[in-house]
Design a protein around this motif. Structure first.
Motif, mmCIF file in Angstrom:
data_model
loop_
_atom_site.group_PDB
_atom_site.id
_atom_site.type_symbol
_atom_site.label_atom_id
_atom_site.label_comp_id
_atom_site.label_asym_id
_atom_site.label_seq_id
_atom_site.Cartn_x
_atom_site.Cartn_y
_atom_site.Cartn_z
ATOM 1 N N GLU A 75 7.061 16.190 3.428
ATOM 2 C CA GLU A 75 6.607 17.534 2.955
ATOM 3 C C GLU A 75 5.536 17.704 2.034
ATOM 4 O OE1 GLU A 75 9.891 15.792 0.454
ATOM 5 O OE2 GLU A 75 9.410 16.030 2.518
ATOM 6 N N ASP A 76 4.936 16.489 1.883
ATOM 7 C CA ASP A 76 3.933 16.413 0.756
ATOM 8 C C ASP A 76 3.116 15.064 0.891
ATOM 9 O OD1 ASP A 76 2.112 16.493 -1.061
ATOM 10 O OD2 ASP A 76 3.269 16.606 -3.060
ATOM 11 N N HIS A 77 2.247 15.175 1.767
ATOM 12 C CA HIS A 77 1.495 13.896 2.058
ATOM 13 C C HIS A 77 0.729 13.139 1.096
ATOM 14 C CE1 HIS A 77 2.245 13.820 6.341
ATOM 15 N NE2 HIS A 77 2.233 15.209 6.481
ATOM 16 N N GLU A 78 0.552 13.826 -0.046
ATOM 17 C CA GLU A 78 -0.005 13.294 -1.253
ATOM 18 C C GLU A 78 0.842 12.408 -2.067
ATOM 19 O OE1 GLU A 78 -3.287 13.336 -1.925
ATOM 20 O OE2 GLU A 78 -3.576 14.603 -0.207
ATOM 21 N N ALA A 79 2.069 12.857 -1.758
ATOM 22 C CA ALA A 79 3.381 12.025 -2.570
ATOM 23 C C ALA A 79 3.804 10.810 -1.757
ATOM 24 C CB ALA A 79 4.257 12.954 -2.786
ATOM 25 N N TYR A 80 4.253 9.761 -2.553
ATOM 26 C CA TYR A 80 4.807 8.736 -1.718
ATOM 27 C C TYR A 80 6.312 8.680 -2.073
ATOM 28 C CZ TYR A 80 0.243 7.215 -0.122
ATOM 29 O OH TYR A 80 -0.717 6.856 0.489
ATOM 30 N N ARG B 79 5.118 5.907 -7.151
ATOM 31 C CA ARG B 79 3.890 5.712 -7.447
ATOM 32 C C ARG B 79 2.888 5.475 -5.909
ATOM 33 N NH1 ARG B 79 2.808 2.755 -13.082
ATOM 34 N NH2 ARG B 79 4.004 4.204 -14.429
ATOM 35 N N PRO B 80 1.806 6.262 -5.916
ATOM 36 C CA PRO B 80 0.866 5.858 -4.437
ATOM 37 C C PRO B 80 0.460 4.497 -4.606
ATOM 38 C CG PRO B 80 -0.268 7.341 -6.156
ATOM 39 C CD PRO B 80 1.020 7.333 -6.625
ATOM 40 N N PRO B 81 0.131 3.859 -3.833
ATOM 41 C CA PRO B 81 -0.407 2.166 -3.528
ATOM 42 C C PRO B 81 -1.793 2.463 -4.412
ATOM 43 C CG PRO B 81 -0.565 3.285 -1.332
ATOM 44 C CD PRO B 81 0.195 4.364 -2.156
ATOM 45 N N LYS B 82 -2.087 1.346 -5.020
ATOM 46 C CA LYS B 82 -3.319 1.251 -5.458
ATOM 47 C C LYS B 82 -4.332 1.236 -4.615
ATOM 48 C CE LYS B 82 -1.506 -1.633 -9.608
ATOM 49 N NZ LYS B 82 -1.839 -2.890 -10.208
ATOM 50 N N PRO B 83 -5.537 2.087 -5.014
ATOM 51 C CA PRO B 83 -6.760 2.115 -4.040
ATOM 52 C C PRO B 83 -7.362 0.647 -3.960
ATOM 53 C CG PRO B 83 -7.253 3.143 -6.153
ATOM 54 C CD PRO B 83 -5.705 2.795 -6.266
ATOM 55 N N MET B 84 -8.228 0.332 -2.841
ATOM 56 C CA MET B 84 -8.709 -0.741 -2.859
ATOM 57 C C MET B 84 -9.928 -0.659 -3.484
ATOM 58 S SD MET B 84 -7.144 -2.381 -0.398
ATOM 59 C CE MET B 84 -8.524 -3.537 0.365
ATOM 60 N N PRO B 85 -10.428 -1.816 -4.136
ATOM 61 C CA PRO B 85 -11.398 -1.800 -5.217
ATOM 62 C C PRO B 85 -12.801 -1.414 -4.444
ATOM 63 C CG PRO B 85 -10.685 -4.063 -4.617
ATOM 64 C CD PRO B 85 -9.684 -3.041 -4.026
ATOM 65 N N ILE B 86 -13.799 -0.815 -4.850
ATOM 66 C CA ILE B 86 -14.930 -0.434 -4.241
ATOM 67 C C ILE B 86 -16.017 -1.558 -4.749
ATOM 68 C CG2 ILE B 86 -16.766 1.187 -4.314
ATOM 69 C CD1 ILE B 86 -14.494 3.439 -5.152
ATOM 70 N N ALA B 87 -16.727 -1.777 -3.581
ATOM 71 C CA ALA B 87 -17.801 -2.881 -3.983
ATOM 72 C C ALA B 87 -18.723 -2.468 -4.707
ATOM 73 C CB ALA B 87 -18.496 -3.256 -2.707
ATOM 74 N N GLN B 88 -19.242 -3.159 -5.756
ATOM 75 C CA GLN B 88 -20.248 -2.826 -6.853
ATOM 76 C C GLN B 88 -21.458 -3.192 -6.202
ATOM 77 O OE1 GLN B 88 -19.759 -1.090 -9.477
ATOM 78 N NE2 GLN B 88 -17.410 -1.212 -9.038
ATOM 79 N N PRO B 89 -22.707 -2.328 -6.522
ATOM 80 C CA PRO B 89 -23.950 -2.499 -5.829
ATOM 81 C C PRO B 89 -24.621 -3.937 -6.752
ATOM 82 C CG PRO B 89 -24.220 -0.859 -7.713
ATOM 83 C CD PRO B 89 -22.441 -1.199 -7.203
ATOM 84 N N ALA B 90 -25.164 -4.726 -5.860
ATOM 85 C CA ALA B 90 -26.060 -5.908 -6.576
ATOM 86 C C ALA B 90 -26.853 -5.675 -7.659
ATOM 87 C CB ALA B 90 -26.644 -6.694 -5.341
ATOM 88 N N THR B 91 -26.926 -6.636 -8.582
ATOM 89 C CA THR B 91 -27.804 -6.623 -9.626
ATOM 90 C C THR B 91 -28.669 -7.673 -9.702
ATOM 91 O OG1 THR B 91 -26.091 -7.803 -11.223
ATOM 92 C CG2 THR B 91 -26.075 -5.266 -10.918
ATOM 93 N N GLU B 92 -29.629 -7.803 -10.714
ATOM 94 C CA GLU B 92 -30.833 -8.793 -10.566
ATOM 95 C C GLU B 92 -30.013 -10.085 -11.055
ATOM 96 O OE1 GLU B 92 -33.509 -7.702 -13.526
ATOM 97 O OE2 GLU B 92 -34.318 -5.869 -12.030
ATOM 98 N N ASP B 93 -28.613 -9.897 -11.877
ATOM 99 C CA ASP B 93 -28.059 -11.246 -12.209
ATOM 100 C C ASP B 93 -27.174 -11.904 -11.138
ATOM 101 O OD1 ASP B 93 -28.988 -11.077 -14.585
ATOM 102 O OD2 ASP B 93 -27.526 -9.884 -15.622
#
Length: 266
Positions: A221-226, A240-254
């Motif tokens: 009845e509510d696809h936003e809820a788990y 609680r909803p599952p934890k989101p997958m980590p987003i890749a961070q852009p590369a830096t000079e280091d």
């Protein structure tokens, strides 16, 4: 005739028709064969052939490809001992499922006498709609479903079904009538064999590293809820909803370029 020229004997461990390897290059060693694909994983439920009066016994896989054996399994009480499965074959070990009425011997061996003597309260009643785990000969075995195991929709036709009128201690918790007309015997009231059809949809069996008692899904009845399902108690509670997958961070000079994942294309 002159005597034949003296030929020195070959060095120990080498036949004369095999040339020695070139200097500086090690001898060729063939790679080891790939490991044989196994039908079961750790914590999978199986039925093992133990011989004697009992014939077969239920247990759980504890280790795969251990000590030269395909499986090491822990048998259920009253046996309660570790055994080694010598061959990965149905004649030695098979998946624990609800067996048909034509395989009464397997069901008889898998029934726990203590549970029958206590006549414990069952999770389902007559005419309840359920799904049961079975082997579907038409299903295509694969790594995710394993051995063609499927959840089939069925109706409970009888509780504490006696396999033999002369053996009251050999009563199965359920006699099931599948929607395709076949009859199955559920020898144990366990969520790994029988579930509520409202909580488990019919279809392929998911091969998981565990007993699969708890399952998380979106609410209809509510696809936003788990919600999380306990297949043994048949209770459903929000979570609680599952934890989101980590987003890749852009590369830096280091960023260390040696650790970057590069494209395979030229």
């Amino acid at each position: 005739d002159p005597p034949p020229p003296h030929v020195p004997p070959p060095p120990p461990g080498r036949t004369p028709d095999v040339p020695p390897p070139p200097p500086g290059r090690p001898p060729h060693v063939p790679p080891p064969p790939p490991p044989e694909a196994r039908r079961f994983i750790a914590h999978d439920r199986i039925v093992c052939k133990v011989g004697g009066e009992q014939g077969w016994a239920c247990g759980e896989v504890q280790a795969v490809d251990e000590a030269g054996f395909p499986y090491i399994a822990q048998l259920d009480p009253p046996n309660a001992r570790l055994i080694s499965v010598p061959v990965d074959h149905d004649g030695c070990a098979r998946a624990e499922v609800c067996f048909g009425t034509s395989a009464l011997e397997l069901s008889r061996c898998c029934i726990a006498p203590k549970a029958v003597a206590a006549r414990a309260q069952l999770r389902f009643a007559t005419d309840d709609r359920v799904v049961c785990l079975r082997i579907d000969a038409d299903a295509e075995p694969n790594e995710s479903s394993g051995l063609g195991r499927v959840w089939s929709a069925a109706t409970v036709r009888a509780c504490w079904f006696e396999l033999d009128a002369c053996e009251e201690e050999r009563a199965a918790p359920y006699l099931l009538q599948c929607d395709d007309g076949s009859q199955l015997i559920c020898h144990r009231d366990d969520h790994r064999l029988i579930r509520d059809v409202r909580l488990q949809a019919p279809g392929p069996y998911a091969l998981l590293a565990g007993d699969g008692r708890f399952c998380k899904r979106r609410r209809e009845e509510d696809h936003e809820a788990y919600e999380v399902i306990d297949h043994h108690t048949r209770r459903v509670r929000p979570c609680r909803p599952p934890k989101p997958m980590p987003i890749a961070q852009p590369a830096t000079e280091d960023t260390n370029e040696a650790l970057l994942c590069l494209s395979c294309e030229p």
